[in-house]
Design a protein around this motif. Structure first.
Motif, PDB file in Angstrom:
ATOM      1  N   ALA A  82       0.790  -1.216   0.391  1.00  0.00           N
ATOM      2  CA  ALA A  82      -0.002   0.127   0.226  1.00  0.00           C
ATOM      3  C   ALA A  82       0.418   0.685   0.017  1.00  0.00           C
ATOM      4  N   ALA A  83       1.843   1.122   0.470  1.00  0.00           N
ATOM      5  CA  ALA A  83       3.244   2.592   0.749  1.00  0.00           C
ATOM      6  C   ALA A  83       3.386   2.816  -0.510  1.00  0.00           C
ATOM      7  N   MET A  84       3.700   1.741  -1.283  1.00  0.00           N
ATOM      8  CA  MET A  84       4.536   1.653  -2.829  1.00  0.00           C
ATOM      9  C   MET A  84       3.519   2.257  -3.711  1.00  0.00           C
ATOM     10  N   THR A  85       2.503   1.790  -3.527  1.00  0.00           N
ATOM     11  CA  THR A  85       0.956   2.416  -3.759  1.00  0.00           C
ATOM     12  C   THR A  85       1.418   3.402  -4.164  1.00  0.00           C
ATOM     13  N   PHE A  86       0.756   3.968  -2.832  1.00  0.00           N
ATOM     14  CA  PHE A  86       0.821   5.804  -2.684  1.00  0.00           C
ATOM     15  C   PHE A  86       1.423   6.818  -3.201  1.00  0.00           C
ATOM     16  N   VAL A  87       3.249   6.045  -2.884  1.00  0.00           N
ATOM     17  CA  VAL A  87       4.326   6.768  -3.969  1.00  0.00           C
ATOM     18  C   VAL A  87       3.853   6.803  -5.694  1.00  0.00           C
ATOM     19  N   LEU A  88       3.609   6.112  -5.328  1.00  0.00           N
ATOM     20  CA  LEU A  88       3.686   5.964  -7.045  1.00  0.00           C
ATOM     21  C   LEU A  88       2.773   7.119  -7.310  1.00  0.00           C
ATOM     22  N   LEU A  89       1.000   6.861  -6.639  1.00  0.00           N
ATOM     23  CA  LEU A  89       0.484   7.720  -7.233  1.00  0.00           C
ATOM     24  C   LEU A  89       0.676   9.244  -6.880  1.00  0.00           C
ATOM     25  N   ALA A  90       1.650   9.338  -6.144  1.00  0.00           N
ATOM     26  CA  ALA A  90       2.496  10.874  -5.989  1.00  0.00           C
ATOM     27  C   ALA A  90       3.111  11.350  -7.028  1.00  0.00           C
ATOM     28  N   ALA A 112      11.787  21.288 -10.632  1.00  0.00           N
ATOM     29  CA  ALA A 112      11.949  20.971  -9.006  1.00  0.00           C
ATOM     30  C   ALA A 112      11.066  19.531  -9.223  1.00  0.00           C
ATOM     31  N   PHE A 113      10.054  19.524 -10.049  1.00  0.00           N
ATOM     32  CA  PHE A 113       9.134  18.281 -10.513  1.00  0.00           C
ATOM     33  C   PHE A 113       9.433  16.829 -11.008  1.00  0.00           C
ATOM     34  N   LEU A 114      10.699  17.400 -11.466  1.00  0.00           N
ATOM     35  CA  LEU A 114      11.862  15.793 -12.015  1.00  0.00           C
ATOM     36  C   LEU A 114      11.950  15.812 -11.252  1.00  0.00           C
ATOM     37  N   CYS A 115      12.793  16.342 -10.011  1.00  0.00           N
ATOM     38  CA  CYS A 115      13.466  15.352  -9.182  1.00  0.00           C
ATOM     39  C   CYS A 115      12.912  15.232  -8.158  1.00  0.00           C
ATOM     40  N   GLY A 116      11.519  15.735  -7.572  1.00  0.00           N
ATOM     41  CA  GLY A 116      10.420  14.913  -6.652  1.00  0.00           C
ATOM     42  C   GLY A 116      10.124  13.331  -7.377  1.00  0.00           C
ATOM     43  N   THR A 117       9.724  13.485  -8.888  1.00  0.00           N
ATOM     44  CA  THR A 117       9.561  12.057  -9.100  1.00  0.00           C
ATOM     45  C   THR A 117      11.046  10.891  -9.139  1.00  0.00           C
ATOM     46  N   ILE A 118      11.453  11.804  -8.956  1.00  0.00           N
ATOM     47  CA  ILE A 118      12.692  10.299  -9.430  1.00  0.00           C
ATOM     48  C   ILE A 118      12.592  10.540  -7.842  1.00  0.00           C
ATOM     49  N   LEU A 119      12.114  11.336  -6.428  1.00  0.00           N
ATOM     50  CA  LEU A 119      12.816  10.838  -5.391  1.00  0.00           C
ATOM     51  C   LEU A 119      11.848   9.940  -5.125  1.00  0.00           C
ATOM     52  N   LEU A 120      10.347   9.983  -5.336  1.00  0.00           N
ATOM     53  CA  LEU A 120       9.200   9.092  -5.288  1.00  0.00           C
ATOM     54  C   LEU A 120       9.714   7.497  -6.149  1.00  0.00           C
ATOM     55  N   GLY A 121      10.101   7.538  -7.005  1.00  0.00           N
ATOM     56  CA  GLY A 121      10.470   6.186  -7.631  1.00  0.00           C
ATOM     57  C   GLY A 121      12.407   5.930  -6.717  1.00  0.00           C
ATOM     58  N   VAL A 122      12.752   6.961  -6.088  1.00  0.00           N
ATOM     59  CA  VAL A 122      13.647   5.806  -5.746  1.00  0.00           C
ATOM     60  C   VAL A 122      13.636   5.391  -4.264  1.00  0.00           C
ATOM     61  N   ALA A 123      12.665   5.999  -3.874  1.00  0.00           N
ATOM     62  CA  ALA A 123      11.970   5.756  -2.433  1.00  0.00           C
ATOM     63  C   ALA A 123      10.934   3.906  -2.645  1.00  0.00           C
ATOM     64  N   LEU A 174      10.610  -7.806 -12.988  1.00  0.00           N
ATOM     65  CA  LEU A 174      10.084  -6.969 -13.828  1.00  0.00           C
ATOM     66  C   LEU A 174      10.020  -4.772 -14.092  1.00  0.00           C
ATOM     67  N   HIS A 175       8.698  -5.148 -13.306  1.00  0.00           N
ATOM     68  CA  HIS A 175       8.472  -3.399 -13.427  1.00  0.00           C
ATOM     69  C   HIS A 175       9.622  -2.708 -12.670  1.00  0.00           C
ATOM     70  N   ALA A 176      10.285  -3.307 -11.239  1.00  0.00           N
ATOM     71  CA  ALA A 176      11.063  -2.572 -10.893  1.00  0.00           C
ATOM     72  C   ALA A 176      12.534  -1.908 -11.925  1.00  0.00           C
ATOM     73  N   LEU A 177      12.766  -2.918 -12.595  1.00  0.00           N
ATOM     74  CA  LEU A 177      13.428  -2.009 -13.650  1.00  0.00           C
ATOM     75  C   LEU A 177      13.693  -1.586 -14.989  1.00  0.00           C
ATOM     76  N   HIS A 178      11.627  -1.648 -15.230  1.00  0.00           N
ATOM     77  CA  HIS A 178      11.248   0.111 -15.378  1.00  0.00           C
ATOM     78  C   HIS A 178      11.328   0.517 -14.780  1.00  0.00           C
ATOM     79  N   MET A 179      10.742   0.374 -13.656  1.00  0.00           N
ATOM     80  CA  MET A 179      11.591   1.736 -12.661  1.00  0.00           C
ATOM     81  C   MET A 179      12.812   2.558 -12.783  1.00  0.00           C
ATOM     82  N   ILE A 180      13.705   1.064 -12.731  1.00  0.00           N
ATOM     83  CA  ILE A 180      14.951   1.762 -13.072  1.00  0.00           C
ATOM     84  C   ILE A 180      15.284   3.088 -14.584  1.00  0.00           C
ATOM     85  N   ILE A 181      14.754   1.871 -15.127  1.00  0.00           N
ATOM     86  CA  ILE A 181      14.808   2.690 -17.131  1.00  0.00           C
ATOM     87  C   ILE A 181      14.351   4.130 -16.646  1.00  0.00           C
ATOM     88  N   GLY A 182      12.793   4.067 -16.003  1.00  0.00           N
ATOM     89  CA  GLY A 182      11.834   5.435 -16.511  1.00  0.00           C
ATOM     90  C   GLY A 182      13.198   6.709 -15.727  1.00  0.00           C
TER      91      GLY A 182
END
Length: 235
Positions: A82-90, A112-123, A174-182
């Protein structure tokens, strides 16, 4: 007008400088943006075919070994899911705001928003790999360390639970790999924006990157209930 000026790629028939954002194979900037969007949608269509095959295999085996899949699902940590779902929605929200900022030509807000998206992806990845570590300590990693405690099987056959965990690690990995690419793609966009190479005329670069990011987010929206919420967990 001199011959050299007429032959310059930056000159038009009327003697005016061409749009530097326009590549030579396109007639105008609108056509270039449409081509970029179309190309990304074609790529995402191939990705949907790929993930569609994985989801089809999952559904087939889930119907054959439902008790084992339910037992395996109960072994996952739904609160982390659920936490990961919330992070991705954000992250979808910050990505949409980054596209809006790119269209408006607001360079600082875009970064700022690009960096915020990247940080959420890393989280997201940090939470996911934390869960992987938990599964290792619980001896629920198929092929490498699969010796689950009897109570974790919930009366289901061990091989069926192991099959579920195979799907869990493959699909989420596989999803995590796509996240890393993103994350890598958005990092490039942030670097280009910081160097001043993304203006209101170049916003299509961010928009196309956003399409990929939203696609990866949508895949997780399906993965979360399919993997974490099987078997009436909250009855």
């Amino acid at each position: 007008m001199s011959e050299s000026a007429a032959s310059s790629p930056l000159a038009t028939a009327g003697g005016h400088r061409a749009n530097p954002a326009l590549h030579h194979q396109f007639e105008d900037i609108g056509q270039q943006r449409d081509a970029g969007n179309f190309g990304m949608w074609v790529f995402l269509a191939t990705e949907m075919l790929f993930f569609g095959g994985v989801f089809t295999g999952y559904i087939m085996y889930r119907s054959l070994y439902y008790p084992g899949f339910a037992a395996g699902s109960h072994g996952l940590e739904a609160d982390l899911g659920a936490a990961m779902t919330f992070v991705l929605l954000a992250s979808s929200f910050t990505m949409a705001m980054a596209v809006h900022a790119a269209r408006a030509g607001h360079r600082g807000t875009l970064i700022a928003f690009l960096c915020g998206t990247i940080l959420l992806g890393v989280a997201f990845l940090a939470i996911k790999f934390t869960e992987y570590i938990h599964k290792w300590h619980e001896q629920l990693v198929p092929g490498l360390n699969f010796h689950p405690a009897l109570e974790s099987l919930h009366g289901a056959p061990q091989h069926a639970v192991e099959l579920f965990m195979c799907f869990y690690f493959f699909m989420t990995g596989l999803h995590a790999l796509h996240m890393i690419i993103g994350i890598g793609l958005l990092s490039v966009m942030a670097l280009l924006a910081w160097r001043g190479k993304i203006s209101a005329e170049h916003y299509n670069r961010v928009e196309v990157s956003g399409l990929y990011w939203h696609f990866v987010d949508i895949i997780w929206i399906y993965l979360f209930p399919l993997l974490y919420l099987i078997g009436g967990r909250y009855k």
